[in-house]
Design an enzyme around this catalytic site. Structure first.
Site, PDB file in Angstrom:
ATOM      1  N   GLY A 160     -31.410  -4.871 -14.024  1.00 20.10           N
ATOM      2  CA  GLY A 160     -30.346  -5.393 -13.196  1.00 20.10           C
ATOM      3  C   GLY A 160     -30.201  -4.584 -11.925  1.00 20.10           C
ATOM      4  O   GLY A 160     -30.788  -3.513 -11.778  1.00 20.10           O
ATOM      5  N   THR A 196     -25.936  -2.908 -19.645  1.00 23.97           N
ATOM      6  CA  THR A 196     -26.506  -3.062 -18.297  1.00 23.97           C
ATOM      7  C   THR A 196     -25.434  -3.568 -17.334  1.00 23.97           C
ATOM      8  O   THR A 196     -25.288  -3.068 -16.218  1.00 23.97           O
ATOM      9  CB  THR A 196     -27.721  -3.999 -18.320  1.00 23.97           C
ATOM     10  OG1 THR A 196     -28.752  -3.408 -19.115  1.00 23.97           O
ATOM     11  CG2 THR A 196     -28.256  -4.253 -16.918  1.00 23.97           C
ATOM     12  N   HIS A 199     -22.914  -0.786 -16.553  1.00 26.40           N
ATOM     13  CA  HIS A 199     -23.510   0.133 -15.574  1.00 26.40           C
ATOM     14  C   HIS A 199     -23.483  -0.465 -14.163  1.00 26.40           C
ATOM     15  O   HIS A 199     -23.049   0.176 -13.205  1.00 26.40           O
ATOM     16  CB  HIS A 199     -24.942   0.431 -16.022  1.00 26.40           C
ATOM     17  CG  HIS A 199     -25.748   1.279 -15.094  1.00 26.40           C
ATOM     18  ND1 HIS A 199     -26.041   2.603 -15.358  1.00 26.40           N
ATOM     19  CD2 HIS A 199     -26.384   0.990 -13.912  1.00 26.40           C
ATOM     20  CE1 HIS A 199     -26.794   3.092 -14.386  1.00 26.40           C
ATOM     21  NE2 HIS A 199     -27.026   2.131 -13.495  1.00 26.40           N
ATOM     22  N   GLU A 200     -23.939  -1.710 -14.053  1.00 25.59           N
ATOM     23  CA  GLU A 200     -24.035  -2.320 -12.727  1.00 25.59           C
ATOM     24  C   GLU A 200     -22.670  -2.571 -12.104  1.00 25.59           C
ATOM     25  O   GLU A 200     -22.476  -2.416 -10.907  1.00 25.59           O
ATOM     26  CB  GLU A 200     -24.833  -3.626 -12.808  1.00 25.59           C
ATOM     27  CG  GLU A 200     -26.253  -3.480 -13.314  1.00 25.59           C
ATOM     28  CD  GLU A 200     -27.109  -2.544 -12.489  1.00 25.59           C
ATOM     29  OE1 GLU A 200     -28.138  -2.073 -12.992  1.00 25.59           O
ATOM     30  OE2 GLU A 200     -26.735  -2.281 -11.323  1.00 25.59           O
ATOM     31  N   HIS A 209     -25.179   6.859  -9.613  1.00 23.87           N
ATOM     32  CA  HIS A 209     -25.844   7.406 -10.794  1.00 23.87           C
ATOM     33  C   HIS A 209     -25.388   8.842 -11.022  1.00 23.87           C
ATOM     34  O   HIS A 209     -25.199   9.606 -10.075  1.00 23.87           O
ATOM     35  CB  HIS A 209     -27.368   7.358 -10.627  1.00 23.87           C
ATOM     36  CG  HIS A 209     -27.914   5.964 -10.623  1.00 23.87           C
ATOM     37  ND1 HIS A 209     -28.852   5.538  -9.704  1.00 23.87           N
ATOM     38  CD2 HIS A 209     -27.659   4.895 -11.425  1.00 23.87           C
ATOM     39  CE1 HIS A 209     -29.152   4.264  -9.937  1.00 23.87           C
ATOM     40  NE2 HIS A 209     -28.437   3.852 -10.984  1.00 23.87           N
ATOM     41  N   ASP A 222     -23.114  12.879  -7.686  1.00 26.92           N
ATOM     42  CA  ASP A 222     -22.498  11.560  -7.839  1.00 26.92           C
ATOM     43  C   ASP A 222     -21.091  11.540  -7.259  1.00 26.92           C
ATOM     44  O   ASP A 222     -20.363  10.558  -7.433  1.00 26.92           O
ATOM     45  CB  ASP A 222     -22.487  11.125  -9.309  1.00 26.92           C
ATOM     46  CG  ASP A 222     -21.645  12.030 -10.197  1.00 26.92           C
ATOM     47  OD1 ASP A 222     -21.435  11.662 -11.364  1.00 26.92           O
ATOM     48  OD2 ASP A 222     -21.212  13.114  -9.743  1.00 26.92           O
ATOM     49  N   GLN A 230     -26.777  17.388 -13.100  1.00 25.95           N
ATOM     50  CA  GLN A 230     -27.960  17.225 -13.949  1.00 25.95           C
ATOM     51  C   GLN A 230     -29.177  16.916 -13.101  1.00 25.95           C
ATOM     52  O   GLN A 230     -29.069  16.376 -11.991  1.00 25.95           O
ATOM     53  CB  GLN A 230     -27.739  16.165 -15.030  1.00 25.95           C
ATOM     54  CG  GLN A 230     -27.807  14.723 -14.602  1.00 25.95           C
ATOM     55  CD  GLN A 230     -27.576  13.761 -15.771  1.00 25.95           C
ATOM     56  OE1 GLN A 230     -26.569  13.817 -16.466  1.00 25.95           O
ATOM     57  NE2 GLN A 230     -28.510  12.844 -15.965  1.00 25.95           N
ATOM     58  N   ALA A 231     -30.372  17.230 -13.663  1.00 29.67           N
ATOM     59  CA  ALA A 231     -31.604  17.216 -12.869  1.00 29.67           C
ATOM     60  C   ALA A 231     -32.091  15.817 -12.550  1.00 29.67           C
ATOM     61  O   ALA A 231     -32.645  15.577 -11.478  1.00 29.67           O
ATOM     62  CB  ALA A 231     -32.708  17.992 -13.592  1.00 29.67           C
TER      63      ALA A 231
END
Length: 622
Positions: A160, A196, A199-200, A209, A222, A230-231
């Site tokens: 998506g 999904t 998230h979208e 993200h 973010d 975070q990596a």
């Protein structure tokens, strides 16, 4: 992010919009702005099913299963939220957003909120071709009134993609592949739990993200303080803790909806992410707050200009204003019908009356300017469905009051967070029909406005320090000055509510940071209990207080409790009843608390008012 970068390179106005949106989000993060909305926002959804094979033409039941998931995930009601590790449990947050399939189409006709379009296109990509009938897809419904979701076959393992707020209206919305939508039918593991879309839609609400989109480095952000650095993206079903970027001992918040893990591993939004959602709903998505009001409750502004007279104003799903009235004998136009008053309104109506048979109605238009119409006792002016433009670029709904016949004063916040004012003096709008007088300030809330007598106006706002500030028009000048404000202290967790029960008397109510109600009063000589102190009225409140006075030395205050019931207390001229800190339960289960009805004495009119790789191959949520 591909969509985001494309728009940055092709739409200069998108760059400017994104700057404004991120500045607003930063103000929320810093506590300089607080959300104006109260209660749960209801988002109308239209699902455009664009299918090439019969299998892609997913069922209504599959669509409803996705709506159900969204309503669990965005309200922190998903049962698998229990998976959140203890270290992060205190950060889980309820976004107070719910979704429903639209019941009215843009033209007002009934709908089930689903469109179905057969296409010759075998599959689509992230180039927005699915969003237009001319390129084999389906045209959107107005993006300021509906969340557009397109369901189709996406190529290349893409699950998506979404468009951040601030982009072109013609492409605003979310696209999901038909095998990752909902929890039944064609939904296929490991993307068969509806996440999904969660998230979208997070992207649609301006969430990035969680790793900050810098590849696998540790320099991205973010823009959310409570999500660990975070990596890069996590995939599949990670084990806790997963440490990167020296973020031990707890490691990545991979269970966040904005990572790339499998559906069964993403279970939460954080408080900082919800701050960004709030900023989005107070900014680029503010029209959905407006649209949600009639669905939450049929009540709107209710005013009375005389005995046995009530006028009710509501916003329809077409963003127009509607009106009905009780004339002493019957409801007009009928018990169940409303009179259309036209417009496309960005805010609820603010209504004032300066005398019998007179109503003045103010709304923000979709251009954020102020618009006005009036009932003169015989007809609506300029016409039943037309409006008079009063200019401005307004950052808050209007507040209006009247201190005498043929007199109106209107206040809004500007985009600089200062207060602005204009007035009708009986002959003309001052300073002009479209200009405004600046009253200064750096305001953290919309104003509360009240008049206790002829040629007198008192205005209250929260400052960026969450204290209460006040200024007054005394008939000759603004005090303490045209642009200065008097501090009344406090650490306020809600916008103020102000009322007057008689000449030279003011009562102001706010929520404190302990969710109790606090009160102070001007008694004609001084602020009581002191200039900067407040009287606690107790309570554990889930809404700002609403107050009304129906006569001299009488106050009635209403709040929503944490059990969603309505609570009340009253000042009877001598004491608070049932006691200083106790409240009377009036029962019920409220979605939100609207304004109390104010039947103003005729001598003193008042204003009423979403590429993620997995071990199973390449899949992507953009």
């Amino acid at each position: 992010m591909d969509v985001h970068r494309r728009l940055l390179s092709t739409h200069p106005e998108y760059i400017r919009a994104r700057e404004r949106i991120e500045n607003l989000a930063l103000a929320f993060q810093r506590g300089q702005r607080k959300r104006e909305r109260q209660g749960v926002v209801q988002i109308p959804v239209v699902v455009h099913v664009v299918w090439n094979t019969a299998q892609q033409n997913i069922s209504d039941a599959q669509i409803q299963s996705q709506i159900d998931v969204l309503n669990l995930d965005f309200r922190e009601k998903n049962p698998d939220v229990s998976q959140v590790p203890a270290a992060f449990q205190g950060l889980v947050a309820d976004a107070e957003v719910e979704f429903f399939l639209a019941s009215r189409a843009p033209d007002g006709s009934p709908t089930n909120g689903i469109t179905r379009t057969q296409t010759n296109t075998a599959s689509f990509q992230s180039d927005d071709r699915v969003k237009s009938q001319a390129t084999g897809g389906a045209d959107p419904w107005p993006a300021d009134r509906y969340l557009n979701l397109w369901v189709c076959k996406l190529a290349g393992g893409l699950l998506g993609y979404a468009q951040f707020p601030g982009g072109p209206e013609a492409t605003d919305g979310v696209v999901i592949t038909y095998t990752a939508f909902g929890t039944t039918g064609t939904a296929t593991a490991p993307f068969n739990l509806g996440r999904t879309a969660t998230h979208e839609i997070g992207h649609w609400f301006n969430l990035y993200h969680i790793w900050g989109d810098d590849g696998t480095g540790c320099t991205g952000s973010d823009e959310v303080p409570d999500t660990p650095n975070q990596a890069g993206p996590n995939t599949g079903v990670p084990s806790y803790p997963h440490i990167s970027c020296n973020n031990g001992p707890h490691g990545d918040m991979f269970m966040n909806y904005m990572d790339y893990v499998d559906d069964l591993s993403m279970v939460m939004f954080s408080q900082g992410q919800v701050d960004r959602v709030d900023a989005c709903l107070d900014g680029p998505r503010q029209s959905f707050v407006t649209e949600s009001v009639p669905r939450i409750t049929p009540a709107g502004p209710i005013v009375s200009w005389g005995a046995d007279r009530l006028d009710i104003f509501v916003l329809g799903m077409d963003s127009a204003l509607y009106h009905k009235a009780w004339d002493g004998t019957a409801w007009r136009p009928s018990v169940t019908d409303y009179e259309p008053m036209g417009g496309r309104c960005k805010s609820p109506a603010e209504v004032a009356s300066w005398g019998p048979g007179r109503l003045d109605v103010f709304v923000l238009g979709m251009d954020s300017a102020l618009y006005h119409k009036a009932w003169d006792g015989t007809a609506w002016r300029p016409s039943p469905t037309d409006w008079e433009g009063l200019g401005g670029l307004c950052a808050s709904p209007p507040r209006a009051c009247s201190w005498g016949p043929d007199r109106l004063d209107v206040f809004v916040l500007g985009t600089d967070s200062a207060l602005y004012h204009k007035a009708w003096d009986g002959t003309a709008w001052r300073p002009s029909p479209t200009d405004w007088e600046g009253l200064g300030g750096l305001c953290g809330s919309p104003p509360a406005v009240v008049s206790w007598g002829p040629d007198r106006i008192d205005v209250f706002v929260l400052g960026m320090d969450s204290a209460l500030y006040h200024k007054a028009w005394d008939g000759a000048a603004w005090r303490p000055s045209p642009t200065d404000w008097e501090s009344l202290g406090g650490l306020c967790a809600s916008p103020p509510t102000a009322v007057s029960w008689g000449p030279d008397r003011l009562d102001v109510f706010v929520l404190g940071t302990d969710s109790a109600v606090y009160h102070k009063a001007w008694d004609g000589h001084a602020w009581w209990p002191s200039l900067t102190d407040w009287e606690s009225l107790g309570g554990l409140c889930a809404s700002p207080p609403k107050a009304v006075s129906w006569g001299p030395d009488r106050l009635d205050v209403f709040v929503q409790g944490t059990d969603s019931a309505l609570y009340h207390k009253a000042w009877d001229g001598t004491a608070w009843w049932p006691s200083l800190t106790d409240w009377e339960s009036l029962g019920g289960t409220l979605s939100t608390l609207r304004e109390a009805v104010m039947a103003a004495p005729l001598s003193l009119p008042q204003a009423a008012r979403d590429i993620r790789p997995t071990s199973a191959g390449f899949h992507g949520r953009a």
